[in-house]
Structure formats: structure tokens, C-alpha cells
Design a protein around this motif. Sequence first.
Motif: not given
Length: 64
Positions: A36-45
Motif C-alpha cells: 500500500q505504501l509503495g502504491r502511494e510512492g514510498w520506497e523502503l530503504v
Amino acid sequence: MNTETRWTYKVVRFKPSTFFKLRNPDPDEVAEQLNQLGREGWELVNVTEGYGVPLPVFYLKRPA
């Protein structure tokens, strides 16, 4: 013209849905939240766990 990318950061600590999942969060539940966060444009670092941190802490970024 400035071509340097600026970032926005987010720190997330997922809370398990039940007491017994405290030490072992459901991988599918975590994956769905990360998706869900990825769909919002967030990238896990990065992910930090252990050393007094009871639950994993997820660090994410996206362009500002």
C-alpha cells in the motif's frame, strides 16, 4: 536549474493485530501494508530491529 532530487522520509512501526503476533508479525500483513505504501510512492530503504526495538522499524522515502 537544480536537478538535485529532494526526498520526503517516513518512519513506520507496524503494530501487530494481536498480542501473540508481537514477536512474529504476519509476513503477509506486513507485505500488504508495504505494498500500500509503495502504491502511494514510498520506497523502503531500511529496516531496523533488535537492540531494544520490540518491533521492526521501516524507513521509507519518496521524492518531495
